[in-house]
Design a protein around this motif. Structure first.
Motif, mmCIF file in Angstrom:
data_model
loop_
_atom_site.group_PDB
_atom_site.id
_atom_site.type_symbol
_atom_site.label_atom_id
_atom_site.label_comp_id
_atom_site.label_asym_id
_atom_site.label_seq_id
_atom_site.Cartn_x
_atom_site.Cartn_y
_atom_site.Cartn_z
ATOM 1 N N THR A 103 0.980 -1.133 0.076
ATOM 2 C CA THR A 103 0.232 -0.045 0.019
ATOM 3 C C THR A 103 0.899 1.116 0.067
ATOM 4 O O THR A 103 1.864 1.460 0.708
ATOM 5 C CB THR A 103 -0.895 0.099 1.315
ATOM 6 O OG1 THR A 103 -1.603 -0.987 1.231
ATOM 7 C CG2 THR A 103 -1.773 1.321 1.134
ATOM 8 N N LEU A 104 0.853 2.211 -0.859
ATOM 9 C CA LEU A 104 1.457 3.343 -0.995
ATOM 10 C C LEU A 104 0.624 4.573 -0.561
ATOM 11 O O LEU A 104 -0.506 4.681 -1.172
ATOM 12 C CB LEU A 104 2.047 3.772 -2.571
ATOM 13 C CG LEU A 104 2.447 2.353 -3.133
ATOM 14 C CD1 LEU A 104 2.918 2.776 -4.647
ATOM 15 C CD2 LEU A 104 3.880 2.142 -2.361
ATOM 16 N N SER A 105 1.161 5.281 0.354
ATOM 17 C CA SER A 105 0.383 6.694 0.757
ATOM 18 C C SER A 105 0.862 7.504 -0.126
ATOM 19 O O SER A 105 2.014 7.797 -0.448
ATOM 20 C CB SER A 105 0.755 6.719 2.289
ATOM 21 O OG SER A 105 0.363 5.952 3.049
ATOM 22 N N VAL A 106 0.140 8.436 -0.612
ATOM 23 C CA VAL A 106 0.483 9.342 -1.709
ATOM 24 C C VAL A 106 -0.373 10.712 -1.472
ATOM 25 O O VAL A 106 -1.405 10.818 -0.582
ATOM 26 C CB VAL A 106 -0.225 8.991 -3.140
ATOM 27 C CG1 VAL A 106 0.605 7.793 -3.618
ATOM 28 C CG2 VAL A 106 -1.607 8.591 -3.338
ATOM 29 N N ASP A 107 0.131 11.664 -1.966
ATOM 30 C CA ASP A 107 -0.540 13.065 -1.595
ATOM 31 C C ASP A 107 -1.708 13.217 -2.271
ATOM 32 O O ASP A 107 -2.493 14.091 -1.771
ATOM 33 C CB ASP A 107 0.474 14.390 -1.909
ATOM 34 C CG ASP A 107 0.937 14.452 -3.473
ATOM 35 O OD1 ASP A 107 0.622 13.221 -3.996
ATOM 36 O OD2 ASP A 107 1.428 15.367 -3.607
ATOM 37 N N ASP A 108 -2.124 12.673 -3.376
ATOM 38 C CA ASP A 108 -3.430 12.630 -4.014
ATOM 39 C C ASP A 108 -3.647 11.516 -4.932
ATOM 40 O O ASP A 108 -2.990 11.504 -6.028
ATOM 41 C CB ASP A 108 -3.173 14.155 -4.848
ATOM 42 C CG ASP A 108 -4.463 14.379 -5.594
ATOM 43 O OD1 ASP A 108 -5.463 13.632 -5.920
ATOM 44 O OD2 ASP A 108 -4.720 15.736 -5.999
#
Length: 116
Positions: A65-70
């Motif tokens: 799972t990648l946390s992204v800004d948008d």
């Protein structure tokens, strides 16, 4: 899109036995939530999951799972590299998410926070 962090996905048979191990390794308490019939404990960089085997089999296909800004910017970047968006973008209780398969076959989940 900017990647802010990653979470490793770990599927276990006994969540209650596994969580203290990961809490000790990460040095932080678990935040628990449900994802359908799957129980999840977010512990530092780990997403420890337990539930019905058929649902875990699906979740195991997602590498991380990648946390992204948008998430919407992630969807655009993924389309530009010919990735297949398998699920989403959609709103969840934890923010927006999508699941995509890259051209090499790797599958990632992308998530952002509710304030984005």
């Amino acid at each position: 899109m900017r990647i802010l962090g990653t979470s490793l996905r770990i599927c276990v048979d006994d969540l209650e036995a596994a969580v203290p191990v990961y809490e000790r390794l990460a040095g932080t308490p678990a935040a628990r939530f449900e994802l359908g019939a799957v129980s999840v404990a977010a512990v530092g960089p780990f997403l420890v999951m337990s539930g019905p085997p058929d649902e875990l089999d699906i979740l195991r296909r997602i590498s991380a799972t990648l946390s992204v800004d948008d998430v919407m910017a992630a969807a655009e970047a993924l389309r530009e590299v010919d990735a297949d968006i398998l699920v989403g973008p959609r709103q969840t209780s934890a923010g927006r998410s999508l699941v995509a398969r890259l051209p090499d076959g790797t599958i990632f989940e992308y998530v952002d926070q509710p304030d984005h």
